[in-house]
Design an enzyme around this catalytic site. Structure first.
Site, PDB file in Angstrom:
ATOM      1  N   ASN A 116     -14.062  66.251  23.832  1.00 23.10           N
ATOM      2  CA  ASN A 116     -15.354  67.208  23.919  1.00 23.10           C
ATOM      3  C   ASN A 116     -16.563  66.685  23.593  1.00 23.10           C
ATOM      4  O   ASN A 116     -17.774  67.169  23.638  1.00 23.10           O
ATOM      5  CB  ASN A 116     -14.830  68.340  22.659  1.00 23.10           C
ATOM      6  CG  ASN A 116     -16.052  69.517  22.357  1.00 23.10           C
ATOM      7  OD1 ASN A 116     -16.635  70.257  23.203  1.00 23.10           O
ATOM      8  ND2 ASN A 116     -16.626  69.213  21.217  1.00 23.10           N
ATOM      9  N   SER A 172     -19.744  71.232  31.981  1.00 23.06           N
ATOM     10  CA  SER A 172     -20.762  72.107  31.663  1.00 23.06           C
ATOM     11  C   SER A 172     -20.956  72.592  33.019  1.00 23.06           C
ATOM     12  O   SER A 172     -21.139  72.040  34.257  1.00 23.06           O
ATOM     13  CB  SER A 172     -22.004  71.211  31.216  1.00 23.06           C
ATOM     14  OG  SER A 172     -23.153  72.117  31.242  1.00 23.06           O
ATOM     15  N   TYR A 185     -27.382  64.048  32.381  1.00 23.28           N
ATOM     16  CA  TYR A 185     -26.289  65.148  31.823  1.00 23.28           C
ATOM     17  C   TYR A 185     -25.531  65.813  33.182  1.00 23.28           C
ATOM     18  O   TYR A 185     -24.390  65.867  33.184  1.00 23.28           O
ATOM     19  CB  TYR A 185     -27.088  66.174  31.040  1.00 23.28           C
ATOM     20  CG  TYR A 185     -26.157  66.952  30.333  1.00 23.28           C
ATOM     21  CD1 TYR A 185     -25.257  66.698  29.314  1.00 23.28           C
ATOM     22  CD2 TYR A 185     -25.991  68.366  30.675  1.00 23.28           C
ATOM     23  CE1 TYR A 185     -24.459  67.500  28.609  1.00 23.28           C
ATOM     24  CE2 TYR A 185     -25.250  69.206  29.879  1.00 23.28           C
ATOM     25  CZ  TYR A 185     -24.293  68.670  29.124  1.00 23.28           C
ATOM     26  OH  TYR A 185     -23.459  69.583  28.359  1.00 23.28           O
ATOM     27  N   ALA A 186     -26.319  66.133  33.933  1.00 26.32           N
ATOM     28  CA  ALA A 186     -25.730  67.108  35.116  1.00 26.32           C
ATOM     29  C   ALA A 186     -24.721  65.943  35.969  1.00 26.32           C
ATOM     30  O   ALA A 186     -23.684  66.442  36.295  1.00 26.32           O
ATOM     31  CB  ALA A 186     -26.770  67.671  36.123  1.00 26.32           C
ATOM     32  N   SER A 188     -23.319  63.410  34.640  1.00 29.85           N
ATOM     33  CA  SER A 188     -22.248  62.958  34.144  1.00 29.85           C
ATOM     34  C   SER A 188     -21.076  64.070  33.742  1.00 29.85           C
ATOM     35  O   SER A 188     -19.877  64.107  33.873  1.00 29.85           O
ATOM     36  CB  SER A 188     -22.639  62.635  32.471  1.00 29.85           C
ATOM     37  OG  SER A 188     -22.967  63.921  31.654  1.00 29.85           O
ATOM     38  N   LYS A 189     -21.458  65.550  33.848  1.00 31.54           N
ATOM     39  CA  LYS A 189     -20.779  66.516  33.851  1.00 31.54           C
ATOM     40  C   LYS A 189     -20.033  66.581  35.032  1.00 31.54           C
ATOM     41  O   LYS A 189     -18.861  67.120  35.193  1.00 31.54           O
ATOM     42  CB  LYS A 189     -21.254  67.712  33.206  1.00 31.54           C
ATOM     43  CG  LYS A 189     -21.747  67.665  31.747  1.00 31.54           C
ATOM     44  CD  LYS A 189     -20.613  67.295  30.911  1.00 31.54           C
ATOM     45  CE  LYS A 189     -20.906  67.234  29.328  1.00 31.54           C
ATOM     46  NZ  LYS A 189     -19.856  67.042  28.328  1.00 31.54           N
ATOM     47  N   ILE A 218     -24.752  78.454  24.972  1.00 28.75           N
ATOM     48  CA  ILE A 218     -23.973  79.036  24.141  1.00 28.75           C
ATOM     49  C   ILE A 218     -24.875  78.993  22.977  1.00 28.75           C
ATOM     50  O   ILE A 218     -24.419  78.205  21.932  1.00 28.75           O
ATOM     51  CB  ILE A 218     -22.775  78.151  23.897  1.00 28.75           C
ATOM     52  CG1 ILE A 218     -22.090  77.996  25.180  1.00 28.75           C
ATOM     53  CG2 ILE A 218     -21.802  78.607  23.004  1.00 28.75           C
ATOM     54  CD1 ILE A 218     -21.466  79.369  25.826  1.00 28.75           C
TER      55      ILE A 218
HETATM   56  N1  LIG Z   1     -23.896  73.625  23.454  1.00 29.96           N
HETATM   57  C1  LIG Z   1     -23.703  74.277  24.906  1.00 29.96           C
HETATM   58  O1  LIG Z   1     -24.332  75.164  25.244  1.00 29.96           O
HETATM   59  C2  LIG Z   1     -23.107  73.276  25.833  1.00 29.96           C
HETATM   60  C3  LIG Z   1     -22.965  73.842  27.160  1.00 29.96           C
HETATM   61  C4  LIG Z   1     -22.227  73.220  27.948  1.00 29.96           C
HETATM   62  C5  LIG Z   1     -21.525  71.914  27.638  1.00 29.96           C
HETATM   63  N2  LIG Z   1     -21.472  71.580  26.432  1.00 29.96           N
HETATM   64  C6  LIG Z   1     -20.893  70.353  25.891  1.00 29.96           C
HETATM   65  O2  LIG Z   1     -20.037  70.672  24.804  1.00 29.96           O
HETATM   66  C7  LIG Z   1     -19.752  69.644  24.072  1.00 29.96           C
HETATM   67  C8  LIG Z   1     -19.866  69.855  22.496  1.00 29.96           C
HETATM   68  O3  LIG Z   1     -21.266  70.348  22.539  1.00 29.96           O
HETATM   69  P1  LIG Z   1     -21.895  70.734  21.227  1.00 29.96           P
HETATM   70  O4  LIG Z   1     -22.997  71.892  21.516  1.00 29.96           O
HETATM   71  O5  LIG Z   1     -21.107  70.949  20.364  1.00 29.96           O
HETATM   72  O6  LIG Z   1     -22.823  69.486  20.805  1.00 29.96           O
HETATM   73  P2  LIG Z   1     -23.225  68.665  19.562  1.00 29.96           P
HETATM   74  O7  LIG Z   1     -24.318  67.873  19.797  1.00 29.96           O
HETATM   75  O8  LIG Z   1     -23.330  69.594  18.483  1.00 29.96           O
HETATM   76  O9  LIG Z   1     -21.828  67.820  19.368  1.00 29.96           O
HETATM   77  C9  LIG Z   1     -21.594  66.624  20.058  1.00 29.96           C
HETATM   78  C10 LIG Z   1     -20.939  65.777  19.060  1.00 29.96           C
HETATM   79  O10 LIG Z   1     -20.429  64.699  19.910  1.00 29.96           O
HETATM   80  C11 LIG Z   1     -20.338  63.474  18.827  1.00 29.96           C
HETATM   81  N3  LIG Z   1     -20.544  62.238  20.047  1.00 29.96           N
HETATM   82  C12 LIG Z   1     -21.653  61.886  20.543  1.00 29.96           C
HETATM   83  N4  LIG Z   1     -21.579  60.557  20.993  1.00 29.96           N
HETATM   84  C13 LIG Z   1     -20.277  60.160  20.426  1.00 29.96           C
HETATM   85  C14 LIG Z   1     -19.472  58.979  20.494  1.00 29.96           C
HETATM   86  N5  LIG Z   1     -20.129  57.967  21.431  1.00 29.96           N
HETATM   87  N6  LIG Z   1     -18.466  59.001  20.158  1.00 29.96           N
HETATM   88  C15 LIG Z   1     -18.048  59.784  19.269  1.00 29.96           C
HETATM   89  N7  LIG Z   1     -18.756  61.029  19.008  1.00 29.96           N
HETATM   90  C16 LIG Z   1     -19.777  61.281  19.676  1.00 29.96           C
HETATM   91  C17 LIG Z   1     -21.882  63.760  18.354  1.00 29.96           C
HETATM   92  O11 LIG Z   1     -21.913  62.934  17.063  1.00 29.96           O
HETATM   93  C18 LIG Z   1     -21.692  65.305  18.114  1.00 29.96           C
HETATM   94  O12 LIG Z   1     -21.053  65.363  16.802  1.00 29.96           O
HETATM   95  C19 LIG Z   1     -20.658  68.273  24.580  1.00 29.96           C
HETATM   96  O13 LIG Z   1     -19.806  67.728  25.580  1.00 29.96           O
HETATM   97  C20 LIG Z   1     -21.728  69.153  25.399  1.00 29.96           C
HETATM   98  O14 LIG Z   1     -22.100  68.357  26.605  1.00 29.96           O
HETATM   99  C21 LIG Z   1     -22.242  72.306  25.494  1.00 29.96           C
END
Ligand SMILES: NC(=O)c1ccc[n+]([C@@H]2O[C@H](COP(=O)([O-])OP(=O)(O)OC[C@H]3O[C@@H](n4cnc5c(N)ncnc54)[C@H](O)[C@@H]3O)[C@@H](O)[C@H]2O)c1
Length: 285
Positions: A116, A172, A185-186, A188-189, A218
């Site tokens: 995640n 995503s 980002y797009a 990568s996902k 979200i």
């Molecule tokens: N929040 C949204 O609306 C949303 C929507 C679609 C997808 N996502 C995806 O959901 C996932 C979680 O999102 P979130 O909102 O909790 O984001 P967030 O930024 O709150 O959490 C992401 C976490 O990943 C950790 N991270 C980043 N690089 C890292 C690395 N190299 N090694 C280890 N940890 C690392 C960060 O330290 C952070 O704690 C992500 O993959 C994001 O792309 C989120």
């Protein structure tokens, strides 16, 4: 209506709530959650801990992991959870291997992986996008996700042949359609969809199911750069593009992740479930 008029099939109960089963799907399961110091990961740790799972929480951010530990202590204040945090940069194969070994030493096995961790990158149009940031997004979201998946799948593949293991990759909606100003980002996902499909096929012989979840919008609390300036106005604009006319909650994502992690989805692998209030309807990866 056909049938005998004196035929009755009926049960009366004054307290049907006593029949409600608690969610026992994850009791005793060992789950690895990456990005566990972030919004999804933190709530995910609490969600699975409340359901009796044993949790290995990975993040590169120690402060984030500390916050997750505190959230667990608040939510389960009788200490009834099994949890260990591991600082790990998932872009390093060496680091991830070392941490995976430490997880096996602590928990003896791995049943579930929520792959995640992610980085959203900068918001900039294609002409202005910084190639270094593009590289970083790919490194974390694609190479990092692959490194974790491979390291954990190697452990899972050595489980006893009757055990089924599950992986959920966080993709995503951005990867399903060309989200403007988010080239890295797009892209990568979108790569996560292919990684999920390939992994589902390569790992099926080992009884490892691999699926993806694709959330969108979200909640403004989720640190999305979309919500960085004047969050309320931006959120309202975004809501207008969602058929259900509201943002989603992290719990709504977690319910889908849990479904994909559980036997309820036992005949699913290589799928992508979209959690977006209908925003991307008609476009499916
Ligand atoms: N929040 C949204 O609306 C949303 C929507 C679609 C997808 N996502 C995806 O959901 C996932 C979680 O999102 P979130 O909102 O909790 O984001 P967030 O930024 O709150 O959490 C992401 C976490 O990943 C950790 N991270 C980043 N690089 C890292 C690395 N190299 N090694 C280890 N940890 C690392 C960060 O330290 C952070 O704690 C992500 O993959 C994001 O792309 C989120």
């Amino acid at each position: 209506m056909s049938g005998s008029s004196d035929w009755v099939a009926e049960a009366k109960c004054d307290s049907p709530e006593t029949a409600v089963e608690h969610d026992l799907r994850f009791v005793g399961k060992v789950i690895v959650i990456t990005g566990a110091g972030g919004q999804f990961g933190r709530e995910g740790c609490v969600y699975f801990a409340k359901r009796g799972a044993r949790i290995a929480a990975l993040d590169k951010n120690q402060e984030g992991l500390q916050g997750t530990f505190e959230a667990l202590n608040q939510s389960l204040d009788d200490g009834s959870f099994d949890f260990k945090a591991f600082i790990c940069d998932i872009t390093s194969a060496g680091d991830t291997r070392t941490v995976t070994d430490a997880i096996v030493e602590r928990f003896c096995r791995i049943d579930l992986l929520w792959n995640n961790a992610g980085y959203q990158g900068k918001i900039a149009t294609l002409l202005e996008y910084d190639p270094e940031d593009f590289r970083m997004v790919m490194d974390i979201n694609v190479t990092g996700a692959f490194i974790v998946l491979q390291a954990v799948a190697k452990v899972m593949s050595k489980r006893d042949p009757d055990a089924t293991c599950c992986v959920v990759n966080t993709a995503s909606v951005a990867g399903m359609r060309g989200t403007p100003a988010m080239a890295a980002y797009a892209s990568s996902k979108a790569a996560i969809f292919s990684l999920t499909s390939v992994a589902a096929k390569d790992l099926a012989p080992f009884k490892i199911r691999v699926n993806a979840v694709s959330p969108a919008l979200i909640g403004p609390e989720c640190n999305s750069p979309y919500f960085a300036n004047d969050p309320e106005t931006v959120a309202q604009n975004k809501i207008n593009s969602v058929p259900m006319k509201r943002l989603g909650s992290v719990e709504e994502v977690l319910k889908v992740v849990a479904f994909l992690m559980s036997d309820e989805s036992s005949y699913m692998t290589g799928s992508n479930l979209v959690v977006d209030g209908g925003m991307a309807s008609g476009v499916r990866a």
